[in-house]
Design a protein around this motif. Structure first.
Motif, mmCIF file in Angstrom:
data_model
loop_
_atom_site.group_PDB
_atom_site.id
_atom_site.type_symbol
_atom_site.label_atom_id
_atom_site.label_comp_id
_atom_site.label_asym_id
_atom_site.label_seq_id
_atom_site.Cartn_x
_atom_site.Cartn_y
_atom_site.Cartn_z
ATOM 1 N N THR A 29 -1.118 13.818 -0.534
ATOM 2 C CA THR A 29 -2.225 13.538 0.373
ATOM 3 C C THR A 29 -1.784 13.703 1.820
ATOM 4 O O THR A 29 -2.461 14.334 2.637
ATOM 5 N N LEU A 30 -0.620 13.137 2.143
ATOM 6 C CA LEU A 30 -0.106 13.258 3.507
ATOM 7 C C LEU A 30 0.123 14.707 3.891
ATOM 8 O O LEU A 30 -0.226 15.132 4.992
ATOM 9 N N THR A 31 0.742 15.497 3.000
ATOM 10 C CA THR A 31 1.040 16.884 3.346
ATOM 11 C C THR A 31 -0.235 17.711 3.467
ATOM 12 O O THR A 31 -0.317 18.610 4.305
ATOM 13 N N THR A 32 -1.246 17.402 2.655
ATOM 14 C CA THR A 32 -2.525 18.110 2.774
ATOM 15 C C THR A 32 -3.171 17.825 4.131
ATOM 16 O O THR A 32 -3.652 18.737 4.818
ATOM 17 N N LEU A 33 -3.175 16.557 4.535
ATOM 18 C CA LEU A 33 -3.761 16.188 5.822
ATOM 19 C C LEU A 33 -2.973 16.796 6.977
ATOM 20 O O LEU A 33 -3.552 17.305 7.944
ATOM 21 N N GLY A 46 -9.002 9.894 -0.903
ATOM 22 C CA GLY A 46 -8.790 10.446 -2.232
ATOM 23 C C GLY A 46 -9.247 11.889 -2.327
ATOM 24 O O GLY A 46 -10.178 12.308 -1.632
ATOM 25 N N GLU A 47 -8.576 12.652 -3.164
ATOM 26 C CA GLU A 47 -8.945 14.039 -3.463
ATOM 27 C C GLU A 47 -9.151 14.894 -2.208
ATOM 28 O O GLU A 47 -10.161 15.586 -2.085
ATOM 29 N N ALA A 105 -12.752 12.113 -0.504
ATOM 30 C CA ALA A 105 -13.477 10.892 -0.855
ATOM 31 C C ALA A 105 -12.837 9.747 -0.078
ATOM 32 O O ALA A 105 -11.619 9.723 0.110
ATOM 33 N N TYR A 106 -13.660 8.807 0.375
ATOM 34 C CA TYR A 106 -13.122 7.691 1.156
ATOM 35 C C TYR A 106 -13.667 6.367 0.643
ATOM 36 O O TYR A 106 -14.855 6.225 0.361
ATOM 37 N N ARG A 107 -12.762 5.387 0.512
ATOM 38 C CA ARG A 107 -13.137 4.040 0.080
ATOM 39 C C ARG A 107 -12.969 3.095 1.263
ATOM 40 O O ARG A 107 -11.865 2.930 1.787
ATOM 41 N N SER A 108 -14.049 2.472 1.699
ATOM 42 C CA SER A 108 -13.995 1.575 2.849
ATOM 43 C C SER A 108 -13.452 0.218 2.434
ATOM 44 O O SER A 108 -13.202 -0.047 1.260
ATOM 45 N N GLY A 109 -13.291 -0.669 3.412
ATOM 46 C CA GLY A 109 -12.735 -1.981 3.135
ATOM 47 C C GLY A 109 -13.560 -2.811 2.185
ATOM 48 O O GLY A 109 -13.018 -3.639 1.444
ATOM 49 N N ASP A 110 -14.884 -2.622 2.171
ATOM 50 C CA ASP A 110 -15.738 -3.398 1.264
ATOM 51 C C ASP A 110 -15.946 -2.703 -0.078
ATOM 52 O O ASP A 110 -16.757 -3.149 -0.892
ATOM 53 N N ALA A 165 0.836 -1.195 0.000
ATOM 54 C CA ALA A 165 0.000 0.000 0.000
ATOM 55 C C ALA A 165 0.874 1.249 0.000
ATOM 56 O O ALA A 165 1.754 1.402 0.832
ATOM 57 N N THR A 166 0.676 2.119 -0.981
ATOM 58 C CA THR A 166 1.443 3.347 -1.066
ATOM 59 C C THR A 166 0.492 4.535 -0.981
ATOM 60 O O THR A 166 -0.706 4.412 -1.185
ATOM 61 N N ILE A 167 1.077 5.691 -0.678
ATOM 62 C CA ILE A 167 0.297 6.906 -0.488
ATOM 63 C C ILE A 167 0.921 8.019 -1.295
ATOM 64 O O ILE A 167 2.147 8.166 -1.319
ATOM 65 N N ASP A 168 0.091 8.816 -1.964
ATOM 66 C CA ASP A 168 0.577 10.010 -2.631
ATOM 67 C C ASP A 168 1.041 10.973 -1.548
ATOM 68 O O ASP A 168 0.252 11.369 -0.678
ATOM 69 N N PRO A 169 2.324 11.369 -1.540
ATOM 70 C CA PRO A 169 2.802 12.273 -0.480
ATOM 71 C C PRO A 169 2.019 13.576 -0.402
ATOM 72 O O PRO A 169 1.932 14.183 0.661
#
Length: 356
Positions: free
Chosen positions: A142-146, A205-206, A159-164, A136-140
């Motif tokens: 995204t991390l800096t925005t958070l 996402g986004e 936007a959020y994608r759950s486990g299902d 699992a990788t992350i767009d950096p």
């Protein structure tokens, strides 16, 4: 150079190179007198830069280590190198790279000129990292925005994608980013659910900051919200530097409680036929340190919420003899895995006649 601020910046840039500068050479480079250099050095000292002067016929100046970290001046190449390194580490949740590195990346990217941001992105896009675990990788970005939103206490939408696989839109008040060594999580107050939630960052996402500020809410001391998660977040939802270290610890504890409520806890009891130092160096730090058994081996007793498959793989990767004493489901899984591997090693496919 008559512009004092510009001259001080130039002087600081020269002093940050690892060498001693004779006063005469500095004066020549900056087109000022040695007396002006001495005054400028005093100004830098007043600003917190530890400049050491050497005595002698020539005399010189160099920047040394001080009691506090002074601001640094970076040239283009240095800024790009640091940003690329921080992006690589943060984006793949390398163990030991925590929230502080993400805050540093957020600060650096905030002031990077556009030409350097393009170079950083080009370098990162041209490299392929060797990931570990589930990859699992992350767009950096995204991390800096958070991280920036949590630091500035600014509401977020994403936007959020759950486990299902369910996709939802969220608006939250971000509290803290927490790294488990394998993944990054965001602890935040979900305005739509009117409760606290934890979000796996690789499923975000986004993200964008709305510009709306908020007063931080107290994180619940006990429990993980009303139920720790909701149906759409199952299996995945699990800072301002002035905030205390206690808040970071609270966020980590909250995440741990939330994950325990969502996943069954495994209580590991494993013997290894190797010294404790060897085994500890090949296991994730969050599992803790194994204890020597006095006979050249060691024993690990720990709790985790990882999957059986992941735990079995990590134990095998220690690369020494081991015996799982518990829990029973891990012992059973290892027995089945061992049988499959034995069959795989002993099986031979018939030769292809066409390859003769």
């Amino acid at each position: 150079m008559s512009d004092t601020p510009a001259r001080l910046l130039k002087l600081l840039s020269l002093l940050q190179t690892p060498r001693e500068w004779p006063g005469g050479e500095l004066a020549e480079r900056l087109a000022v007198s040695p007396r002006t250099i001495r005054r400028d050095v005093d100004r830098l000292r007043d600003l917190g830069y530890p400049v050491e002067a050497s005595r002698g016929s020539v005399g010189g100046y160099r920047l040394v280590a001080g009691a506090a970290m002074p601001p640094l001046l970076l040239d283009d190449e240095e800024a790009v190198a640091i940003a690329v390194g921080l992006r690589a580490g943060a984006g793949h949740a390398i163990e030991g790279v925590d929230e502080a590195s993400v805050r540093a990346l957020a600060k650096l990217e905030q002031v990077l000129p556009s030409r350097l941001r393009h170079r950083v992105s080009a370098l990162q896009n041209a490299t392929v990292p060797l990931t570990r675990g589930d990859g699992a990788t992350i767009d950096p970005r995204t991390l800096t925005t958070l991280a920036s939103a949590a630091t500035g206490r600014e509401r977020l939408r994403f936007a959020y994608r759950s486990g299902d696989g369910t996709r939802t839109k969220r608006q939250v008040e971000p509290y803290r980013l927490v790294s488990t060594g394998q993944r990054w999580y965001l602890v935040a107050y979900d305005l739509g659910r009117e409760d606290w939630r934890t979000f796996r960052v690789d499923r975000v996402g986004e993200p964008y900051a709305t510009g709306a500020r908020f007063a931080p809410r107290p994180l619940p001391v006990e429990g993980a919200g009303s139920d720790g998660s909701d149906g759409s977040d199952a299996g995945g939802e699990a800072g301002n530097e002035a905030r205390s270290d206690a808040e970071s610890g609270d966020a980590a504890k909250y995440l741990s409680r939330s994950m325990r409520r969502m996943k069954p806890e495994l209580r590991l009891d494993v013997w290894f036929g190797a010294p404790a130092e060897f085994v500890a160096g090949r296991l994730p730090a969050y599992l803790g340190a194994p204890e020597p058994d006095g006979e050249g081996g060691c024993r690990l007793r720990a709790s985790c919420t990882d999957s059986l498959e992941w735990v079995a793989l990590r134990l095998a990767l220690v690369d020494c003899e081991f015996s799982a004493q518990g829990p029973p489901q891990l012992v059973e899984y290892l027995e089945g895995l061992g049988a499959r591997l034995t069959r795989a090693a002993g099986s031979r496919r018939p030769a292809d006649p066409e390859q003769g």
